[in-house]
Design a protein around this motif. Structure first.
Motif, PDB file in Angstrom:
ATOM      1  N   GLY A 152       2.965   8.509  -4.420  1.00 52.00           N
ATOM      2  CA  GLY A 152       1.725   8.125  -3.750  1.00 52.00           C
ATOM      3  C   GLY A 152       0.469   8.302  -4.579  1.00 52.00           C
ATOM      4  N   LEU A 153       0.605   8.574  -5.865  1.00 53.25           N
ATOM      5  CA  LEU A 153      -0.573   8.845  -6.687  1.00 53.25           C
ATOM      6  C   LEU A 153      -1.519   7.646  -6.762  1.00 53.25           C
ATOM      7  CD1 LEU A 153      -1.882  11.035  -8.460  1.00 53.25           C
ATOM      8  CD2 LEU A 153      -0.721   9.986 -10.404  1.00 53.25           C
ATOM      9  N   VAL A 154      -0.959   6.449  -6.902  1.00 54.76           N
ATOM     10  CA  VAL A 154      -1.772   5.231  -6.926  1.00 54.76           C
ATOM     11  C   VAL A 154      -1.569   4.525  -5.590  1.00 54.76           C
ATOM     12  CG1 VAL A 154      -2.153   2.988  -8.002  1.00 54.76           C
ATOM     13  CG2 VAL A 154      -1.599   4.971  -9.416  1.00 54.76           C
ATOM     14  N   GLY A 155      -2.626   4.482  -4.796  1.00 50.23           N
ATOM     15  CA  GLY A 155      -2.554   3.774  -3.530  1.00 50.23           C
ATOM     16  C   GLY A 155      -2.619   2.277  -3.771  1.00 50.23           C
ATOM     17  N   GLU A 156      -1.826   1.531  -2.999  1.00 51.10           N
ATOM     18  CA  GLU A 156      -1.830   0.084  -3.135  1.00 51.10           C
ATOM     19  C   GLU A 156      -1.718  -0.556  -1.762  1.00 51.10           C
ATOM     20  OE1 GLU A 156       1.493  -1.068  -5.558  1.00 51.10           O
ATOM     21  OE2 GLU A 156       2.932  -0.176  -4.210  1.00 51.10           O
ATOM     22  N   THR A 157      -2.398  -1.677  -1.622  1.00 55.44           N
ATOM     23  CA  THR A 157      -2.403  -2.429  -0.373  1.00 55.44           C
ATOM     24  C   THR A 157      -1.904  -3.830  -0.662  1.00 55.44           C
ATOM     25  OG1 THR A 157      -4.326  -1.173   0.369  1.00 55.44           O
ATOM     26  CG2 THR A 157      -3.868  -3.255   1.513  1.00 55.44           C
ATOM     27  N   PRO A 158      -0.886  -4.299   0.074  1.00 58.56           N
ATOM     28  CA  PRO A 158      -0.385  -5.659  -0.162  1.00 58.56           C
ATOM     29  C   PRO A 158      -1.440  -6.708   0.170  1.00 58.56           C
ATOM     30  CG  PRO A 158       1.098  -4.432   1.294  1.00 58.56           C
ATOM     31  CD  PRO A 158      -0.129  -3.602   1.109  1.00 58.56           C
ATOM     32  N   VAL A 159      -1.571  -7.686  -0.725  1.00 57.84           N
ATOM     33  CA  VAL A 159      -2.472  -8.811  -0.523  1.00 57.84           C
ATOM     34  C   VAL A 159      -1.650 -10.087  -0.327  1.00 57.84           C
ATOM     35  CG1 VAL A 159      -4.296 -10.202  -1.605  1.00 57.84           C
ATOM     36  CG2 VAL A 159      -4.305  -7.712  -1.836  1.00 57.84           C
ATOM     37  N   TRP A 160      -0.586 -10.229  -1.088  1.00 55.09           N
ATOM     38  CA  TRP A 160       0.347 -11.344  -0.943  1.00 55.09           C
ATOM     39  C   TRP A 160       1.749 -10.847  -1.205  1.00 55.09           C
ATOM     40  CZ3 TRP A 160       1.059 -15.764   1.202  1.00 55.09           C
ATOM     41  CH2 TRP A 160       2.165 -16.524   0.843  1.00 55.09           C
TER      42      TRP A 160
END
Length: 165
Positions: A65-73
């Motif tokens: 979880g160090l780099v948070g990411e949010t799906p865009v596609w």
């Protein structure tokens, strides 16, 4: 065939989606006419490999979880199903685009040039996914990613990762 990962900066998710509708092959296709300012990489996924770079730069232990990411596609999660995915399912086939969290962007943006050689050597030692890379090999990539992150922050933009198999 490896996993292609392009990192780029954009104003928002809408701009990314609009540009990807018009460009086949990713956000950086077209050279000087590319849709976005970015860095082409191969095999530098945001969670593990880039995450290890972020951990080294922050001098912390790496974790999923160090780099948070949010799906865009793709924009909608895959429906619950049994068995293999439909061959046209973008969740199974890609490409995928994720927006990275701002702390990751800012860690890269804040990386002092004089620390890049040390960070590069430590990242090469930590990243088992980059077995043939040494600190000298990774230094230009770190400089490019750091510069991209600085330009993104100065413009009030986010960093994105486009991934394709």
């Amino acid at each position: 065939m490896g996993v292609l990962t392009d990192y780029f900066r954009a104003a928002d998710d809408r701009a990314v989606l609009a540009a990807l509708d018009d460009a086949e092959g990713g956000p950086l296709v077209g050279g000087a006419r590319a849709a976005f300012d970015g860095v082409e990489t191969k095999g530098v996924d945001p969670v593990v490999v880039l995450g290890q770079l972020i951990a080294v730069a922050r001098r912390v232990e790496w974790g999923v979880g160090l780099v948070g990411e949010t799906p865009v596609w793709p924009t909608t999660p895959p429906p619950g199903r049994e068995g293999p995915a439909d061959e046209d399912d973008p969740w199974a086939t890609g490409p995928w685009v994720m927006r990275l969290d701002r702390p990751a962007r800012d860690t890269l943006a804040d990386l002092p040039a004089e620390e890049v050689p040390d960070v590069s050597a430590r990242w090469a030692a930590a990243a088992e996914e980059l077995p043939d890379a040494d600190g000298d090999d990774l230094r230009p990539l770190i400089e490019q990613l750091s510069g991209l992150a600085r330009r993104a922050r100065e413009a009030g933009e986010d960093l994105y990762c486009w991934t394709c198999l």
